[in-house]
Design an enzyme around this catalytic site. Structure first.
Site, PDB file in Angstrom:
ATOM      1  N   LYS A 122      19.657  15.303 -21.324  1.00  0.00           N
ATOM      2  CA  LYS A 122      19.990  15.414 -22.466  1.00  0.00           C
ATOM      3  C   LYS A 122      19.150  14.868 -23.486  1.00  0.00           C
ATOM      4  O   LYS A 122      19.147  15.341 -24.689  1.00  0.00           O
ATOM      5  CB  LYS A 122      21.477  14.681 -22.758  1.00  0.00           C
ATOM      6  CG  LYS A 122      22.816  15.554 -21.777  1.00  0.00           C
ATOM      7  CD  LYS A 122      22.930  16.866 -22.651  1.00  0.00           C
ATOM      8  CE  LYS A 122      24.181  17.317 -22.054  1.00  0.00           C
ATOM      9  NZ  LYS A 122      24.594  18.619 -22.647  1.00  0.00           N
ATOM     10  N   SER A 147      31.153  12.549 -24.700  1.00  0.00           N
ATOM     11  CA  SER A 147      31.789  11.471 -24.001  1.00  0.00           C
ATOM     12  C   SER A 147      30.822  10.703 -23.287  1.00  0.00           C
ATOM     13  O   SER A 147      31.104   9.515 -22.632  1.00  0.00           O
ATOM     14  CB  SER A 147      32.736  11.847 -22.941  1.00  0.00           C
ATOM     15  OG  SER A 147      31.988  12.792 -22.061  1.00  0.00           O
TER      16      SER A 147
END
Length: 222
Positions: A122, A147
């Site tokens: 990411k 999250s």
């Protein structure tokens, strides 16, 4: 882009220009998700709301329109992203496994992005998206919802690029991921996922402070 903020959470009657059929469209406060026929890359369309009903079944005013252009990520975009990440992202190793090859009757190559900065792939998309912003845009701050992995990636990328990060994060997110995100300098806006939607919270924050919203997916630069 929204057609009308009042259509949040609805499934309605929409029409696309050039005779493209729309079998279903789900609107939120920040996007309209279409299930359509064939769209042509690079072509512009106009989406028109018809007899749209809100989440309570009330019919809303018809005729709101949205103009958009169909875009895709090109090979040139990927090359440009690689250049931005050069010297910033780790060049993680590629591993192989004879056991996996035998079980799947193929040749597998495992890209070990668990060794990437912030612990996941990411970081690549988060850094690329923020690095592409103009300095005046980064000065507005960066907002996202996540999250864990995207939260950490945005927080670290913002620290590197000198931007303030705000993360909408569920209160049941893993404690280690929250600590890491805060450790990179991001501000956390907690919420209860059983009673609130992160997209709606982020949209409210975006309207109030005008930060740049970079979601964890459905974003070309991510």
């Amino acid at each position: 882009e929204p057609i009308d903020a009042a259509t949040a959470g609805t499934v309605g009657n929409y029409a696309l220009s050039d005779g493209v059929s729309v079998s279903q469209a789900t609107a939120s406060s920040s996007s309209v998700l279409l299930n359509t026929g064939s769209l042509i890359v690079g072509k512009s369309y106009t989406l028109t709301a018809g007899g749209v009903k809100d989440r309570f079944g009330n019919t809303l005013a018809a005729g709101s329109t949205l103009n958009f252009t169909v875009n895709v990520v090109t090979y040139a975009d990927v090359k440009a992203a690689a250049e931005r990440l050069r010297g910033v992202a780790h060049r993680t190793p590629v591993a192989t496994s004879r056991t996996l090859d035998e079980r799947l009757s193929g040749r597998l190559f495992l890209k070990c992005e668990n060794l990437q900065r912030a612990g996941a792939f990411k970081f690549r998309g988060a850094y690329n998206a923020i690095a592409k912003l103009a300095p005046r845009e980064r000065a507005r701050g960066i907002l996202t919802y996540s999250s864990g992995n995207h939260a950490q990636a945005i927080a670290l990328a913002c620290r590197i690029l000198g931007a303030q990060a705000t993360i909408v994060m569920p209160d049941n997110a893993p404690a280690a991921k929250r600590r890491a995100t805060e450790g990179y300098g991001a501000g956390i806006v907690p919420y209860d996922p059983a009673t609130a939607k992160r997209e709606e919270i982020a949209e409210s924050l975006r309207r109030d402070g005008d930060p740049v919203l970079i979601p964890p997916y459905d974003h070309a630069d991510v």
